[in-house]
Write an enzyme that holds these catalytic residues in place. Structure first.
Site, short mmCIF file in Angstrom:
data_model
loop_
_atom_site.label_atom_id
_atom_site.label_comp_id
_atom_site.label_asym_id
_atom_site.label_seq_id
_atom_site.Cartn_x
_atom_site.Cartn_y
_atom_site.Cartn_z
CG HIS A 67 -1.99 0.98 1.20
ND1 HIS A 67 -3.17 0.79 0.51
CD2 HIS A 67 -2.08 2.19 1.78
CE1 HIS A 67 -3.92 1.85 0.67
NE2 HIS A 67 -3.30 2.72 1.43
CE LYS A 100 -3.11 9.84 -4.66
NZ LYS A 100 -2.43 9.64 -3.40
CG ASP A 141 -3.79 12.53 4.71
OD1 ASP A 141 -4.22 12.37 5.84
OD2 ASP A 141 -3.95 11.73 3.77
CD GLN A 166 -8.52 3.80 9.37
OE1 GLN A 166 -9.42 3.21 8.78
NE2 GLN A 166 -7.35 4.01 8.80
CD GLU A 191 -3.59 3.03 8.63
OE1 GLU A 191 -4.72 3.00 8.13
OE2 GLU A 191 -2.61 2.41 8.16
CB SER A 192 -6.15 8.49 14.87
OG SER A 192 -6.13 7.56 15.92
CB SER A 199 -8.83 2.00 -3.70
OG SER A 199 -7.56 1.76 -3.12
CG HIS A 200 -10.74 3.64 2.27
ND1 HIS A 200 -11.31 4.01 3.45
CD2 HIS A 200 -9.40 3.68 2.48
CE1 HIS A 200 -10.35 4.27 4.33
NE2 HIS A 200 -9.19 4.09 3.76
CG ASN A 201 -11.01 -1.24 -3.23
OD1 ASN A 201 -11.72 -0.25 -3.40
ND2 ASN A 201 -10.09 -1.60 -4.10
N GLY A 204 -2.33 9.02 -8.81
CA GLY A 204 -2.96 7.72 -8.94
C GLY A 204 -2.77 6.88 -7.71
#
Lengths: 230, 730
Positions: B32, B74, B251, B223, B295-296, B77-79, B514
């Site tokens: 990732h 941009k 971020d 999260q 990953e808060s 994904s958040h699959n 991407g």
């Protein structure tokens, strides 16, 4: 003649109101931050839409405690015009400046769509230029817009002429299908007993330019302007 | 972490790495964050162009719009999180892509989505689809950024691995782009936003592994989003950037504090000291390992000019947000982490970023679907009306309003074209221009032939923009693929990229940002290769735009097509065959990129010149669905059409529903026919006159006049509008 647009943390239609008032209507307008205690000389207070404090707990339930609400309350007590749109309407009901409550939409879903409204009363400063029975096209965008009041309170609203807008079909007929959020008696907007405070769920500021699909919302701002000028 | 990676980590530290250091390596070297399997392939994309102000490698790409204005955009994904917990998974996906855009100094003005769910009758699909759509709505609506477009497709290959891709675009001044760099020795490293908790630890690792039957046990790694907090963070960051005290900003997304600090130092070629004792936290007794890998959500890391910490503190205090100086920039190229007076990690930045492991994984192409076109197994019907109604009533082709009605698509009052058109159009206040946005992808084409599928995805996105009159400028993508450790998947990936890159070059659309999402598989079965393209275009005069709906009775209908090809070639009616019998196979549409470019240019010329009144490209469902959608575009004022298919060979259903590329259905005022013909002649584009807008029915005849279908629009509309009832209820 100046409008004040109140900005809470989480307001997000503040800029849209500012744009419509300043660049389309051509009136004076300034933002007022929620920590302020005065409206800085405004004639009309606009409480805009959005998600003040994230609408956590309940829409409008936290915003009503902001310092600026004292100034809005004073403004209203002096009989001067206050307009609450969407989340602004929710805040004004939570603050007790308007009757009723706004519950979750009957579908339990957020709805963003065009609706038609029948004007029921010209007594508010925002509807003086609109004949009762006239139909206006405006969008709604809310998850909690289902107006509710008890039957006795409804009778009182009717008797006092406090119902200002009802959802209807394009021909002006109130129908279940036209009432997208399930509001009591198809109510889309109400005013206080004195008529100077108006709250409505639809967004007049989004219906103020032809490119946005309707100019009907403009009439609310123009009406307030005309009243103030007279 | 694999044993090979562990020994590489030992080499990099020149000693046995401790637990925190192993955690950092593991997070930075997973797929990732490191793009270790994809990087060598991604280099094939063209990334430069006269309008490109920022290409890949930053939080978002930036493209010049002229007049001092630029757009940052941009897609991501958040699959996996969305499959485990659809509402929060999708919501935090929106939160993450918004941060990527406002980190660049841009105010987000639009969101789009690209969603893939399992079969409509799969028992989890309604729950997943309902949760994802409300999650996107919940976050986007609350923060006040309109969701203006997107696409949704249902297919059993996503039954156990849905895809949730979200694109964000924001506008900024071309001379005020912020980047994620940690430069200037001694400059303070500042943490702003929400406090850190134990949520999302190992989220990036989860996203880099396949699913098994225990997937749902991973729910704690998803999260929880707080769009209100992000709205405050957005306003505070934009205000701070205007003041000019910010050197760099990033971020805290996947792998949180670890990746943001390492990447910022990596880009600047510097080092960083992080002092964990200063990190705002909302849970007690957090270890350095947990603080580095949490990953808060709704957190940012920034580097400010030394001495201007006070300005940062003042702005964040006004927005009631935590702010803390948590370290400083150093010149030694190392990421050093201090906690309770000791050093808990000391690692070379380059080993975590540029020098992270790179894999050239083996490729072996495999054909996934039969090569014969399955239309041959279908009986030919005389009346194609029922087939059109079935297509229109299918969730893949039906009206997606039950989805986009849940999205506030109007806030900020810029939306000129609401969702449902070929592309969304937003006016740019203060200018005469409009921005066009679209997301597109067709996994079936990629499954049949990944190279052609890649080309077709880019071509269709550009065609959709051209149908509004906008000139395509640049693109982003989300490359959703299966397990890269399988050579067949890597072969799909490599070929799809080559096809996309080829189309990017031919259509002048560089790739500026991407995202790659691998391991989209469940229990060893990969999804179809699903590259999704997000493209941005510019309309110089917003007033000269077109929609896809027929406007006036009597307007003439033409099909723009490649001059060297028949207007409607036989075959390739993939979606029609799928809806009728559930079969897939054959070849994706053939495409000549030169002809594609010419067709698109003619369409834009016609819209700008005022002689094309509406335009709609042919895609799934071919001319049949394009006509249906053009008739129904405005349900309140629908307008029928009377059409005769152009001459050609092959079965009528295959031609009417065939998905030939490079074709645009346009309507033209009768008085403008001559201008269109001249322009087509000049451009070398084929033009077939196929009929006119008329009446309240859609009627299509064969070339010899034999009636193929005659459907009342009221019936067509009922089928089309109810297509998603099964998924979302009525």
């Amino acid at each position: 003649m100046r409008f004040a647009v109140i900005v809470f943390p989480g307001s997000n239609c503040d800029h849209d109101c500012y744009h419509a008032i300043k660049h389309v209507v051509g009136a004076g307008v300034h933002f007022v931050w929620h920590k302020e205690r005065s409206l800085a000389g405004a004639d009309v207070a606009v409480v805009p839409g959005g998600f003040s404090y994230g609408d956590y707990l309940r829409a409008g339930a936290i915003a009503r405690f902001s310092p600026v609400m004292e100034a809005v309350r004073r403004h209203s007590a002096q009989g001067r015009p206050v307009l609450g749109i969407c989340n602004g309407f929710q805040i004004l009901t939570e603050a007790g400046l308007l009757p009723g409550a706004l519950r979750r939409n009957a579908s339990l879903r957020f709805i963003c769509d065009d609706v038609w409204l029948r004007c029921e009363s010209s007594r508010t400063p925002f509807t003086q230029g609109i004949e009762p029975g006239q139909v206006l096209k405006m969008p709604i965008a809310h998850g909690e817009g289902n107006f509710f009041c008890e039957p006795e309170a409804l009778a009182e609203l009717e008797a006092n002429g406090q119902i200002v807008f009802r959802y209807c079909d394009p021909g002006g007929q109130t129908t279940r299908a036209a009432n997208l959020n399930g509001s009591t008696a198809h109510i889309a907007g109400v005013c206080n007993r004195e008529g100077n405070v108006l709250g409505l769920m639809p967004h007049p500021e989004r219906a103020s330019e032809r490119d946005m699909g309707s100019e009907d919302g403009l009439r609310l701002f123009q009406s307030a302007l005309a009243v103030a000028a007279s | 972490m694999s044993t090979a990676a562990q020994s590489r980590a030992t080499l990099e530290t020149a000693r046995a790495p401790n637990l925190t250091e192993l955690g950092v390596f593991s997070a930075m070297w997973n797929e990732h964050c490191s793009y270790k399997s994809s990087r060598i392939h991604l280099k094939k994309f063209p990334t430069k162009g006269p309008r490109v102000l920022q290409g890949p490698g930053e939080n978002a790409g930036v493209v010049d719009l002229g007049g001092g204005l630029a757009v940052a955009f941009k897609m991501e994904s958040h699959n996996h999180p969305s499959f485990i917990e659809p509402y929060q998974g999708a919501a935090t996906g929106v939160g993450g892509i918004l941060r990527d855009v406002f980190t660049m100094g841009a105010r987000p003005i639009a969101l789009l989505d690209s969603l893939r769910f399992g079969a409509v009758d799969h028992d989890r699909t309604p729950w997943l689809a309902g949760g994802v759509v409300s999650g996107i709505a919940g976050y986007g609506n609350c923060i006040g950024v309109p969701t203006v477009g997107g696409e949704t497709y249902f297919h059993p290959c996503y039954n156990e691995n849905i895809l949730v891709n979200v694109m964000c675009a924001g506008t900024l001044r071309a001379d005020a782009i912020f980047r994620g760099t940690a430069s200037g020795l001694g400059n303070p490293v500042i943490y702003v936003g929400a406090a850190t908790g134990r949520d999302g630890i190992h989220g990036a690792s989860m996203a880099s592994a396949g699913f098994d039957e225990k997937a749902l046990e991973k729910r704690p790694t998803v999260q929880v989003g707080d769009p209100f907090r992000e709205k405050l963070l957005l306003e505070a960051c934009l205000e701070l950037m205007k003041k000019g005290a910010v050197i760099g900003i990033q971020d805290m997304g996947a792998a949180g504090l670890t990746s943001s600090s390492a990447e910022m130092a990596g880009r600047a070629g510097t080092g960083l000291i992080l002092r964990l004792d200063a990190v705002p936290r909302r849970e007690e007794e957090m270890t350095p390992y947990e603080l580095m890998l949490s990953e808060s959500q709704e957190r940012m890391l920034l580097v400010a000019q030394r001495g201007r910490e006070g300005e940062v503190r003042e702005i964040f205090a006004r927005w009631d947000l935590p702010m803390a100086v948590v370290g400083e920039v150093t010149g030694d190229g190392r990421l050093r982490v201090e906690s309770e007076g000791g050093i808990v990690a000391d690692l070379p930045v380059r080993a975590l970023t540029d020098d992270a492991p790179l894999y050239e994984r083996p490729l072996r192409p495999e054909r996934g679907l039969p090569s014969a076109d399955p239309i041959g197994t279908l009986p030919e019907e005389k009346d194609l009306g029922p087939s059109l109604l079935a297509l229109a009533a299918h969730p893949n082709q039906g009206l997606k309003k039950p989805i986009w009605r849940q999205y506030d698509h109007m806030v900020r009052t810029n939306t000129l074209t609401p969702p449902g058109g070929d592309a969304a159009l937003l006016r740019l206040k203060g200018t005469a221009k409009a921005l066009a946005l679209t997301t597109d992808g067709n996994a079936r084409y990629c499954m049949l032939d990944p190279y052609a599928g890649g080309m077709l995805a880019v071509a269709e996105a550009a065609r959709n923009l051209s149908c509004t009159g906008a000139l395509p400028l640049a693109m982003t993508n989300c490359l959703n693929f299966g397990n890269p450790e399988r050579p067949a998947v890597m072969a799909q990936f490599a070929a799809a990229i080559e096809g996309m890159a080829e189309a990017c070059r031919a259509l002048n659309v560089p790739v500026v940002s991407g995202n790659v999402s691998f391991y989209n598989e469940t229990q060893g079965v990969d999804i179809y290769p699903t590259p999704v393209v997000g493209m941005v275009g510019l309309l110089e005069e917003a007033g000269r735009r077109a929609g896809h709906g027929l406007q006036r009775e009597g307007d003439l209908l033409f099909l723009l097509h490649p001059a060297r090809e028949a207007p409607l070639p036989p075959g390739g009616a993939h979606e029609y065959v799928w809806v009728r019998c559930g079969q897939e196979g054959g070849q994706p549409p053939a495409i000549s990129l030169v002809a594609e470019a010419a067709v698109q240019a003619l369409c834009r010329e016609g819209i700008l010149g005022g002689f094309i009144r509406s335009a709609h490209d042919l895609s799934e469902g071919g001319l049949g669905m394009a006509l249906a959608e053009s008739c129904l575009a405005s349900p309140a004022s629908r307008l029928g059409a009377r059409v005769r298919l152009p001459e050609g060979s092959g079965r009528a259903d295959g031609r009417l529903f065939g998905e030939s590329a490079s074709r645009i259905l346009v309507s033209v005022p009768p008085a403008s026919e001559g201008r269109l013909r001249e322009a087509a002649e000049r451009a070398g584009v084929g033009l077939a006159a196929i009929g006119a807008a008329a009446g309240s029915a859609l009627r299509v005849d064969a070339p010899d006049g034999f009636p193929l279908l005659d459907v009342e629009l009221s019936a067509l509309q009922a089928a089309w509008c109810g297509a998603l009832d099964e998924v979302f209820g009525t």
